[in-house]
Scaffold this motif. Structure first.
Motif, PDB file in Angstrom:
ATOM      1  N   CYS A  25       5.081  -8.535  28.683  1.00  0.00           N
ATOM      2  CA  CYS A  25       6.270  -9.061  27.993  1.00  0.00           C
ATOM      3  C   CYS A  25       6.321 -10.579  28.061  1.00  0.00           C
ATOM      4  CB  CYS A  25       7.543  -8.461  28.595  1.00  0.00           C
ATOM      5  SG  CYS A  25       7.795  -6.737  28.176  1.00  0.00           S
ATOM      6  N   TYR A  26       5.895 -11.143  29.166  1.00  0.00           N
ATOM      7  CA  TYR A  26       5.901 -12.599  29.307  1.00  0.00           C
ATOM      8  C   TYR A  26       4.930 -13.232  28.300  1.00  0.00           C
ATOM      9  CZ  TYR A  26       5.383 -17.236  31.338  1.00  0.00           C
ATOM     10  OH  TYR A  26       5.345 -18.592  31.510  1.00  0.00           O
ATOM     11  N   HIS A  27       3.716 -12.705  28.221  1.00  0.00           N
ATOM     12  CA  HIS A  27       2.718 -13.304  27.323  1.00  0.00           C
ATOM     13  C   HIS A  27       3.053 -13.059  25.855  1.00  0.00           C
ATOM     14  CE1 HIS A  27       0.061 -14.777  30.373  1.00  0.00           C
ATOM     15  NE2 HIS A  27       0.083 -13.598  30.989  1.00  0.00           N
ATOM     16  N   GLU A  28       3.429 -11.859  25.511  1.00  0.00           N
ATOM     17  CA  GLU A  28       3.745 -11.558  24.111  1.00  0.00           C
ATOM     18  C   GLU A  28       5.124 -12.094  23.717  1.00  0.00           C
ATOM     19  OE1 GLU A  28       1.376 -10.453  22.219  1.00  0.00           O
ATOM     20  OE2 GLU A  28       0.074 -10.163  23.956  1.00  0.00           O
ATOM     21  N   GLY A  29       6.005 -12.213  24.688  1.00  0.00           N
ATOM     22  CA  GLY A  29       7.349 -12.715  24.412  1.00  0.00           C
ATOM     23  C   GLY A  29       7.372 -14.173  24.004  1.00  0.00           C
ATOM     24  N   LYS A  30       6.371 -14.939  24.434  1.00  0.00           N
ATOM     25  CA  LYS A  30       6.301 -16.348  24.039  1.00  0.00           C
ATOM     26  C   LYS A  30       6.256 -16.475  22.525  1.00  0.00           C
ATOM     27  CE  LYS A  30       2.875 -17.371  26.891  1.00  0.00           C
ATOM     28  NZ  LYS A  30       1.817 -18.071  27.618  1.00  0.00           N
ATOM     29  N   LEU A  31       5.449 -15.672  21.884  1.00  0.00           N
ATOM     30  CA  LEU A  31       5.332 -15.732  20.419  1.00  0.00           C
ATOM     31  C   LEU A  31       6.642 -15.353  19.743  1.00  0.00           C
ATOM     32  CD1 LEU A  31       1.821 -14.083  20.019  1.00  0.00           C
ATOM     33  CD2 LEU A  31       2.393 -16.506  19.893  1.00  0.00           C
ATOM     34  N   TYR A  32       7.277 -14.321  20.251  1.00  0.00           N
ATOM     35  CA  TYR A  32       8.546 -13.878  19.671  1.00  0.00           C
ATOM     36  C   TYR A  32       9.618 -14.943  19.832  1.00  0.00           C
ATOM     37  CZ  TYR A  32      12.569 -10.898  18.698  1.00  0.00           C
ATOM     38  OH  TYR A  32      13.717 -10.371  18.172  1.00  0.00           O
ATOM     39  N   LEU A  33       9.691 -15.543  21.018  1.00  0.00           N
ATOM     40  CA  LEU A  33      10.682 -16.590  21.252  1.00  0.00           C
ATOM     41  C   LEU A  33      10.415 -17.821  20.391  1.00  0.00           C
ATOM     42  CD1 LEU A  33      11.151 -16.371  25.110  1.00  0.00           C
ATOM     43  CD2 LEU A  33      12.838 -15.825  23.361  1.00  0.00           C
ATOM     44  N   GLU A  34       9.163 -18.205  20.256  1.00  0.00           N
ATOM     45  CA  GLU A  34       8.835 -19.362  19.413  1.00  0.00           C
ATOM     46  C   GLU A  34       9.203 -19.096  17.958  1.00  0.00           C
ATOM     47  OE1 GLU A  34       4.762 -20.400  20.113  1.00  0.00           O
ATOM     48  OE2 GLU A  34       5.163 -20.966  22.195  1.00  0.00           O
ATOM     49  N   TYR A  35       9.025 -17.864  17.522  1.00  0.00           N
ATOM     50  CA  TYR A  35       9.418 -17.501  16.157  1.00  0.00           C
ATOM     51  C   TYR A  35      10.932 -17.613  15.981  1.00  0.00           C
ATOM     52  CZ  TYR A  35      10.598 -14.456  12.239  1.00  0.00           C
ATOM     53  OH  TYR A  35      11.126 -13.940  11.089  1.00  0.00           O
ATOM     54  N   PHE A 102      17.065  -7.461  21.030  1.00  0.00           N
ATOM     55  CA  PHE A 102      18.215  -7.437  20.138  1.00  0.00           C
ATOM     56  C   PHE A 102      19.136  -8.627  20.385  1.00  0.00           C
ATOM     57  CE2 PHE A 102      22.394  -5.722  18.757  1.00  0.00           C
ATOM     58  CZ  PHE A 102      22.077  -5.558  17.421  1.00  0.00           C
ATOM     59  N   THR A 103      19.356  -8.974  21.645  1.00  0.00           N
ATOM     60  CA  THR A 103      20.204 -10.123  21.975  1.00  0.00           C
ATOM     61  C   THR A 103      19.609 -11.418  21.437  1.00  0.00           C
ATOM     62  OG1 THR A 103      20.979  -9.019  23.978  1.00  0.00           O
ATOM     63  CG2 THR A 103      21.292 -11.397  23.863  1.00  0.00           C
ATOM     64  N   LEU A 104      18.314 -11.607  21.634  1.00  0.00           N
ATOM     65  CA  LEU A 104      17.663 -12.810  21.119  1.00  0.00           C
ATOM     66  C   LEU A 104      17.701 -12.854  19.600  1.00  0.00           C
ATOM     67  CD1 LEU A 104      14.665 -12.951  23.576  1.00  0.00           C
ATOM     68  CD2 LEU A 104      16.565 -14.569  23.453  1.00  0.00           C
ATOM     69  N   ASN A 110      22.824 -15.861  14.599  1.00  0.00           N
ATOM     70  CA  ASN A 110      24.040 -16.677  14.678  1.00  0.00           C
ATOM     71  C   ASN A 110      23.735 -18.154  14.557  1.00  0.00           C
ATOM     72  OD1 ASN A 110      25.704 -14.466  14.889  1.00  0.00           O
ATOM     73  ND2 ASN A 110      25.771 -14.523  17.105  1.00  0.00           N
ATOM     74  N   LEU A 111      22.617 -18.605  15.102  1.00  0.00           N
ATOM     75  CA  LEU A 111      22.243 -20.025  15.021  1.00  0.00           C
ATOM     76  C   LEU A 111      21.878 -20.423  13.598  1.00  0.00           C
ATOM     77  CD1 LEU A 111      20.145 -20.494  18.274  1.00  0.00           C
ATOM     78  CD2 LEU A 111      22.421 -21.372  17.804  1.00  0.00           C
TER      79      LEU A 111
END
Length: 114
Positions: A25-35, A102-104, A110-111
């Motif tokens: 989740c940490y490694h794959e989550g970086k891409l999702y968060l950057e998106y 879902f929260t992210l 909203n942003l």
């Protein structure tokens, strides 16, 4: 004796699942968060915070889970109790993962509306 065997199986499986899922989740989550956020420094910070919280929640659940086991008297109970406890961890991880995604997503939505 059966409790100790069950504890060892549970701790080995729970540790592996926790570390492996956290790493993935940490490694794959970086891409999702950057998106979603478009700020690499903020994404890295959020990802590290999520990983730390993830480990704390899992360690807490594992510790509480070990304290609430009844006496195990047969090999069949070892398998049943251990499977139930490992299944609970997997379900909790799944729910937490989807709540985070879902929260992210909602935060990003909203942003962009404002």
């Amino acid at each position: 004796m059966f409790n100790i065997i069950s504890y060892l199986i549970f701790l080995a499986a729970a540790s592996y699942i926790t570390v492996d899922v956290g790493r993935r989740c940490y490694h794959e989550g970086k891409l999702y968060l950057e998106y979603l956020i478009h700020d690499k420094n903020l994404c890295l910070t959020i990802n590290r915070i999520l990983l730390g919280c993830y480990y704390l929640i899992n360690l807490g659940y594992i510790a509480i889970s070990l304290t609430t086991w009844d006496k195990i008297t047969s090999p069949e109970q070892v398998l049943a109790v251990t499977a139930i406890r490992i299944g609970n961890i997997m379900l909790i991880l799944c729910v937490l993962h989807y709540i985070n995604i879902f929260t992210l997503y909602l935060l990003r939505k909203n942003l962009t509306i404002k």
